[in-house]
Motif scaffolding. Sequence first.
Motif, short mmCIF file in Angstrom:
data_model
loop_
_atom_site.label_atom_id
_atom_site.label_comp_id
_atom_site.label_asym_id
_atom_site.label_seq_id
_atom_site.Cartn_x
_atom_site.Cartn_y
_atom_site.Cartn_z
N MET A 190 0.85 -1.20 0.00
CA MET A 190 0.00 0.00 0.00
C MET A 190 0.88 1.24 0.00
N GLY A 191 0.26 2.38 -0.15
CA GLY A 191 0.97 3.65 -0.13
C GLY A 191 1.06 4.27 -1.52
N ASN A 192 1.70 5.42 -1.60
CA ASN A 192 1.86 6.13 -2.88
C ASN A 192 3.26 5.92 -3.41
N GLU A 193 3.33 5.56 -4.68
CA GLU A 193 4.63 5.29 -5.29
C GLU A 193 5.52 6.53 -5.25
N TYR A 194 6.79 6.29 -4.93
CA TYR A 194 7.87 7.29 -4.95
C TYR A 194 7.76 8.36 -3.87
N GLU A 195 6.79 8.23 -2.96
CA GLU A 195 6.71 9.16 -1.83
C GLU A 195 7.51 8.58 -0.67
N ARG A 196 8.38 9.38 -0.08
CA ARG A 196 9.30 8.88 0.94
C ARG A 196 8.71 8.91 2.35
N PHE A 218 5.71 -5.84 7.54
CA PHE A 218 6.62 -5.46 6.46
C PHE A 218 5.77 -4.89 5.33
N ALA A 219 5.97 -3.62 5.01
CA ALA A 219 5.14 -2.98 3.99
C ALA A 219 5.98 -2.59 2.78
N HIS A 220 5.29 -2.49 1.63
CA HIS A 220 5.95 -2.19 0.37
C HIS A 220 4.95 -1.61 -0.62
N HIS A 221 5.44 -1.17 -1.73
CA HIS A 221 4.74 -0.60 -2.87
C HIS A 221 5.32 0.74 -3.31
N PRO A 222 5.74 1.63 -2.39
CA PRO A 222 6.23 2.94 -2.85
C PRO A 222 7.52 2.90 -3.67
N HIS A 223 8.27 1.79 -3.65
CA HIS A 223 9.53 1.66 -4.41
C HIS A 223 10.65 2.53 -3.86
N VAL A 224 10.41 3.18 -2.74
CA VAL A 224 11.45 3.93 -2.04
C VAL A 224 11.31 3.61 -0.55
N LEU A 225 12.37 3.84 0.21
CA LEU A 225 12.31 3.57 1.64
C LEU A 225 11.41 4.57 2.35
N GLN A 226 10.57 4.05 3.24
CA GLN A 226 9.81 4.88 4.16
C GLN A 226 10.13 4.44 5.59
N PRO A 227 10.01 5.34 6.56
CA PRO A 227 10.49 5.06 7.91
C PRO A 227 9.75 3.93 8.62
N ALA A 228 10.42 3.43 9.66
CA ALA A 228 9.83 2.44 10.56
C ALA A 228 9.23 3.16 11.76
N TYR A 256 16.47 7.31 -5.44
CA TYR A 256 15.86 6.66 -4.28
C TYR A 256 15.19 5.33 -4.63
N THR A 257 14.89 5.10 -5.91
CA THR A 257 14.36 3.78 -6.29
C THR A 257 15.47 2.74 -6.41
N ARG A 258 16.71 3.19 -6.37
CA ARG A 258 17.84 2.26 -6.40
C ARG A 258 18.31 1.91 -4.98
N ILE A 259 17.70 2.57 -3.99
CA ILE A 259 18.09 2.35 -2.59
C ILE A 259 17.01 1.57 -1.87
N GLY A 260 17.37 0.43 -1.34
CA GLY A 260 16.46 -0.40 -0.55
C GLY A 260 17.11 -0.69 0.80
N ALA A 261 16.75 -1.82 1.40
CA ALA A 261 17.35 -2.15 2.69
C ALA A 261 17.09 -3.61 3.04
N ILE A 262 17.99 -4.13 3.84
CA ILE A 262 17.74 -5.39 4.55
C ILE A 262 17.45 -5.00 6.00
N HIS A 329 16.79 9.61 7.62
CA HIS A 329 15.42 9.40 7.13
C HIS A 329 14.75 8.22 7.82
N MET A 330 15.48 7.12 7.98
CA MET A 330 14.89 5.91 8.53
C MET A 330 14.78 5.94 10.05
N MET A 331 15.44 6.89 10.69
CA MET A 331 15.42 6.98 12.16
C MET A 331 14.39 7.98 12.67
N GLN A 332 13.60 8.58 11.79
CA GLN A 332 12.71 9.66 12.19
C GLN A 332 11.82 9.32 13.37
#
Length: 346
Positions: A190-196, A218-228, A256-262, A329-332
């Motif tokens: 869910m979420g909006n694509e490319y919104e961080r 574990f959520a996905h769809h925006p193709h960019v990292l969003q915070p935890a 940002y679409t080339r950046i993901g995470a484990i 960004h991920m620690m917000q």
Amino acid sequence: MTYTATISAVGDILLHNSVYEDASIGNQQYDFTKMFREVKPYLESADITVANSESIIGGKELGLSSYPQFNSPFEIGDALKDSGVDVVNMANNHTLDRGERAILNATNYWNQIGIIYVGCAATEEESKIIKTITKNHITFSFLGYTYGTNGISAPPGKDYLVNYINLEKMKEDIQRAKEISDVVVVNVHMGNEYERQFNDFQDEIAQHLADYGADIVFAHHPHVLQPAKWYTGEKGNQTFVIHSLGNFLSGQDRLYTRIGAILQLDVKKTVTYDEFGKEHSTIEVMDPQLLPTYVKFQRWRNYEILPLYSVTNDELQNAQGIYEEIKSHMMQYMPEITFIEWEPVQ
């Protein structure tokens, strides 16, 4: 008595034609393993690893295809298995891109190579099964749902093929999962694509999942990292949610679409016994760790997933500055996240 297990997750495996063409070894055969070589040790280090299989692996017999209706070769499944992936989520907006046949081909192949899939089912009977894995005396259950399938509907009478976000069903599934497992892991697309940043709808669904008793989302769809973010359920339970794990492997070429995470989490199970000898257990999800990753390629060739902290300025301009920005960004909402920076033993 206490037990611990680690669970990790990555985001979208989305094979655009440039990615599978780069993996071609001739004679309609493909080898993706080299793309995962640098991150394989991190994926293998967890007891359980989950990935989002965004482009359906319907196999070459259906004709491989890219955006807007994807179909990927079976061999990406082999590479995920080789890299330590145990579970894939199949519920996403591309699930029905190539129809029922692609879903059946994919589920059959996941079964063949021993990877559990969630969010899809080959039969109505299977759709009622809660899938689990037990590690170190801790049983994890896995669920998957998507906001939609790009306007494509399942064949009449076969709604079981893919799970959609439906609060009543999600609540019921989580309650059934809690009856047979210690830890409930929900994948949600869910979420909006490319919104961080995650939006109000994502926030609302995450809160519902916490209220229903999910332990990890574990959520996905925006193709960019969003915070935890931690969510407190209505019974006081704590639910870990990462709103988007971004792309793990894709042909998308924006920064940002080339950046993901484990993402890696520790799960602790504490078992006690009351005066009557009855067992009671509590679960704690703890120690969130993140390894940001970068998809390196040149001229749509030589795809490789790299730990972002190890990327040089020759590979990405201002690499260290970008890495530090991603960390912030991920620690917000979760300043206690730590970042994995250990070098694998060769």
